[in-house]
Design a protein around this motif. Structure first.
Motif, short mmCIF file in Angstrom:
data_model
loop_
_atom_site.label_atom_id
_atom_site.label_comp_id
_atom_site.label_asym_id
_atom_site.label_seq_id
_atom_site.Cartn_x
_atom_site.Cartn_y
_atom_site.Cartn_z
N CYS A 179 0.83 -1.19 0.00
CA CYS A 179 0.00 0.00 0.00
C CYS A 179 0.87 1.24 0.00
O CYS A 179 1.02 1.91 -1.02
CB CYS A 179 -0.94 -0.05 1.19
SG CYS A 179 -2.03 1.35 1.27
N CYS A 180 1.52 1.54 1.12
CA CYS A 180 2.23 2.81 1.24
C CYS A 180 3.57 2.83 0.50
O CYS A 180 4.04 3.86 0.07
CB CYS A 180 2.47 3.12 2.71
SG CYS A 180 3.66 1.99 3.47
N LEU A 181 4.19 1.65 0.37
CA LEU A 181 5.52 1.50 -0.21
C LEU A 181 6.61 2.30 0.51
O LEU A 181 7.66 2.59 -0.06
CB LEU A 181 5.50 1.86 -1.71
CG LEU A 181 4.59 0.98 -2.57
CD1 LEU A 181 4.63 1.43 -4.02
CD2 LEU A 181 4.98 -0.49 -2.47
N GLU A 236 7.07 1.69 4.24
CA GLU A 236 7.18 1.12 5.58
C GLU A 236 6.38 1.89 6.63
O GLU A 236 6.88 2.15 7.71
CB GLU A 236 8.67 1.04 6.00
CG GLU A 236 8.92 -0.02 7.07
CD GLU A 236 10.36 0.00 7.55
OE1 GLU A 236 11.13 -0.87 7.11
OE2 GLU A 236 10.71 0.89 8.35
N CYS A 286 2.59 1.32 6.52
CA CYS A 286 1.26 0.71 6.66
C CYS A 286 1.32 -0.73 7.14
O CYS A 286 0.38 -1.22 7.74
CB CYS A 286 0.50 0.80 5.34
SG CYS A 286 1.06 -0.36 4.09
N GLY A 287 2.40 -1.42 6.87
CA GLY A 287 2.55 -2.79 7.35
C GLY A 287 1.89 -3.85 6.48
O GLY A 287 2.01 -5.04 6.75
N CYS A 334 2.59 -5.08 3.61
CA CYS A 334 3.44 -5.97 2.82
C CYS A 334 4.32 -6.87 3.67
O CYS A 334 5.29 -7.42 3.18
CB CYS A 334 4.32 -5.14 1.89
SG CYS A 334 5.50 -4.13 2.79
N GLN A 340 9.16 -6.03 6.03
CA GLN A 340 8.31 -5.45 4.99
C GLN A 340 8.97 -5.64 3.64
O GLN A 340 10.16 -5.34 3.47
CB GLN A 340 8.09 -3.95 5.25
CG GLN A 340 7.00 -3.65 6.27
CD GLN A 340 7.36 -4.08 7.67
OE1 GLN A 340 8.45 -3.78 8.16
NE2 GLN A 340 6.46 -4.79 8.33
N CYS A 368 8.44 -3.86 1.02
CA CYS A 368 8.75 -2.59 0.36
C CYS A 368 10.07 -2.00 0.83
O CYS A 368 10.71 -1.26 0.10
CB CYS A 368 7.61 -1.60 0.56
SG CYS A 368 7.39 -1.05 2.26
S1 FES Z 1 3.64 -1.26 1.62
FE1 FES Z 1 3.23 -0.23 3.49
S2 FES Z 1 4.76 -1.08 4.75
FE2 FES Z 1 5.27 -1.95 2.84
#
Ligand code: FES
Ligand code: HEM
Ligand code: HEM
Ligand code: SF4
Ligand code: SF4
Lengths: 250, 252
Positions: B61-63, B65, B67-68, B70, B80, B82
């Motif tokens: 999601c956030c790419l 680190e 949102c968690g 991944c 993670q 990303c």
């Molecule tokens: S995509 Fe959000 S923590 Fe990796």
């Protein structure tokens, strides 16, 4: 994580029971271990071989008829409680020290392993030394022989010298229980919320390591004392048959 | 320089089927992370032995680190995707990149897991500040600089699940709620308004699956990507539950 049904009673006493596990490890059993190893180390005291050891045990046995209830309430019941709950705790944990090789994780795994080693060692040790092993071919320790001669150190030493591997069993037992106690004190300081910050926990780690090293030296020293004790200096008949004869209490 | 990465992925079609490994060859790109690797596999879902397969399902999601989503186990360590840089993994000595889903949560498909157990336990400890009413409550209580500095690190938790994945006490034989939840309970208990629900949180923390189920291995604090002082929170919870229980037994 698991969705096991939890009864309100279980929920109410869970905390108390686990805090008692910590306390029983520390106070009756932990202190017993320190005193016991120190008492055993008196076998190395200068003077008449085994005299000071004899004297220390006599002081304990001076409790007379009170000795058995004191042993049961003060040592065996807390130890049994700690052991049973210890196994229950082990069954609910899944060690991953292979995958995450952090110091703390390895100690976590060793705490459980050393507990299980302690369990086996204590069973063997009680059978071998304590009078209630007597009916089963153990119970070697005798404070006096029939003639009233002091045989505390000699019978203990004879039991430890009865086979080459006995000394190794004791070395393992001492190292495992001492590690278990020293690491257990370190975790208990976190359990009870006394050491909170990583720095404080590092300092308490040094203190517990120091305690462990000293206690190990005392225990292994005592063991060496018994392993090198000249058993022929005692009543030969009592010594020769000490591994097999049902013991009478001195 | 053209270089090929060997990527092993533990695949699982749905929550009920078994899992199996598939290997992919992925062209190396400078600066790529494991999420990029998954994107490249999705663009060309062919295994190393030239069989067509389905694209690997993964969450992101956030790419960056925060949102968690991944979170997965990469080369035997939970982290993670990303922020797991391929260059770093290679520098750590790995010849192969091995990716599998977290083991402590139900797998939905491939690398996608259901982290709702984390959210369930956050609800149990009321990991929020209760602000009742839509009328003007006036300004909140003053929070000192020191309190802010204590609370801020704890507030960075993204419920990613790394800590419980690495926790030996969090497993399907135990009811343990896990370090992240304990830490959030400690955070909201330290909040001047959150304190209202303090005893409710301590009741959960001192029950079955609560603080006493921690075995002090301290893996959680080692793997937490947000450097949250989880073991500080655990020790504080140990102290607070003890005084809470004593108050309970002696009728406060
Ligand atoms: S995509 Fe959000 S923590 Fe990796
Ligand atoms: C020599 C006798 C023993 C002593 C002195 C002792 C002492 C202790 C102490 C002080 C602790 C720390 C408690 C805490 O973290 O708060 C502990 C923990 C533990 N003990 Fe023992 N113990 C002994 C024997 C045993 C035995 C026979 C077992 C059974 C297998 C056992 C299993 C455990 C386990 C599993 C823990 C970890 C508990 C936890 O993580 O909460 N112990 N012990
Ligand atoms: C140097 C090594 C040791 C020696 C020489 C030794 C010797 C003895 C002896 C002679 C007894 C019998 C005492 C009596 O009946 O009054 C005894 C009892 C006992 N020992 Fe040890 N011991 C050693 C190490 C340990 C260790 C490491 C433990 C681990 C906890 C342990 C636990 C016990 C217990 C629980 C009893 C019974 C308690 C009692 O009788 O009151 N011992 N030991
Ligand atoms: S405490 Fe750290 S590891 Fe655990 S869920 Fe929160 S961010 Fe992830
Ligand atoms: S310290 Fe406690 S919560 Fe953290 S990983 Fe170890 S057992 Fe789990």
């Amino acid at each position: 994580m698991a969705d096991q049904p939890v009864s309100p009673t279980q929920d109410k006493y869970y905390f108390l029971v686990r805090r008692l596990h910590s306390l029983t490890g520390l106070v009756p059993v932990g202190i017993f271990l320190c005193v016991h190893l120190a008492t055993n180390a008196t076998v190395m005291a200068p003077g008449e071989p085994g005299a000071m050891f004899q004297e220390s045990i006599e002081r304990i046995h001076a409790l007379g008829p009170l000795l058995v209830p004191v042993e049961i309430v003060g040592i065996f019941i807390p130890l049994l409680f700690h052991t049973l709950l210890g196994f229950q705790i082990i069954f609910t944990s899944r060690s991953n020290a292979q995958q995450y090789r952090y110091g703390g994780n390895v100690r976590y795994m060793l705490q459980r392993t050393s507990g299980m080693i302690a369990f086996v060692f204590i069973l063997y040790h009680l059978w071998q030394m304590h009078w209630f092993g007597a009916g089963l071919g153990g119970g070697a320790f005798e404070l006096h022989d029939e003639a009233g001669v002091a045989t505390g150190a000699a019978t203990t030493a004879a039991a430890i010298q009865s086979a080459w591997w006995v000394v190794w069993a004791y070395r393992l037992g001492i190292v495992a229980t001492v590690f278990h106690l020293a690491n257990g004190i370190w975790t208990s300081l976190i359990t009870w919320g006394i050491t909170i910050r990583p720095n404080t926990q590092r300092v308490s780690g040094y203190a517990c390591t120091a305690l462990g090293v000293v206690l190990c030296a005392v225990g292994l020293g005592a063991l060496r004392g018994f392993a090198t004790f000249d058993v022929t200096s005692a009543d030969p008949e009592a010594v020769m048959s000490s591994g097999t004869r049902p013991a009478e209490r001195g | 320089m053209s270089r090929t990465l060997e990527v092993k992925v533990l695949r699982q079609a749905d929550p009920h089927s078994g899992s199996h490994w598939e290997t992919f060859d992925v062209a190396y790109e400078a600066g790529m992370n494991v999420t990029t690797v998954m994107q490249r596999i999705a663009a060309n879902p062919v295994t190393a032995d030239h069989r067509d397969t389905t694209p690997v399902a993964y969450d992101a999601c956030c790419l960056e680190e925060v949102c968690g989503a991944c979170t997965m186990v990469i080369n035997d360590r939970v982290r993670q995707a990303c922020s797991a840089l391929v260059d770093t993994l290679l520098a750590d000595g790995a010849g192969v990149i091995e990716v599998r889903p977290m083991t402590k949560f139900p797998v939905i498909r491939d690398l996608v897991v259901d982290r709702s157990p984390m959210f369930q336990s956050l609800k149990r400890v009321k990991a929020w500040v209760r602000v009742d009413g839509y009328y003007d409550l006036g300004s909140g209580p003053r929070v000192t600089r020191q309190e802010q500095e204590e609370a801020y690190p704890l507030s960075r938790c993204m419920s990613c699940g790394c800590c419980v994945e690495a926790c030996p006490q969090f497993n399907d034989h135990s009811a343990f709620i896990g370090p992240a939840t304990i830490s959030q309970a400690v955070l909201f208990n330290s909040h001047p308004t959150g304190k209202v629900d303090r005893d409710d949180r301590l009741a959960v923390l001192s029950g079955v699956g609560g603080i006493v189920d921690c075995g002090n291995s301290q893996n959680c604090v080692k793997v937490c990507p947000k450097d949250i002082p989880l073991t500080d929170s655990i020790a504080k919870a140990g102290r607070d539950t003890t005084t809470y229980k004593i108050r309970q037994w002696f009728g406060r």
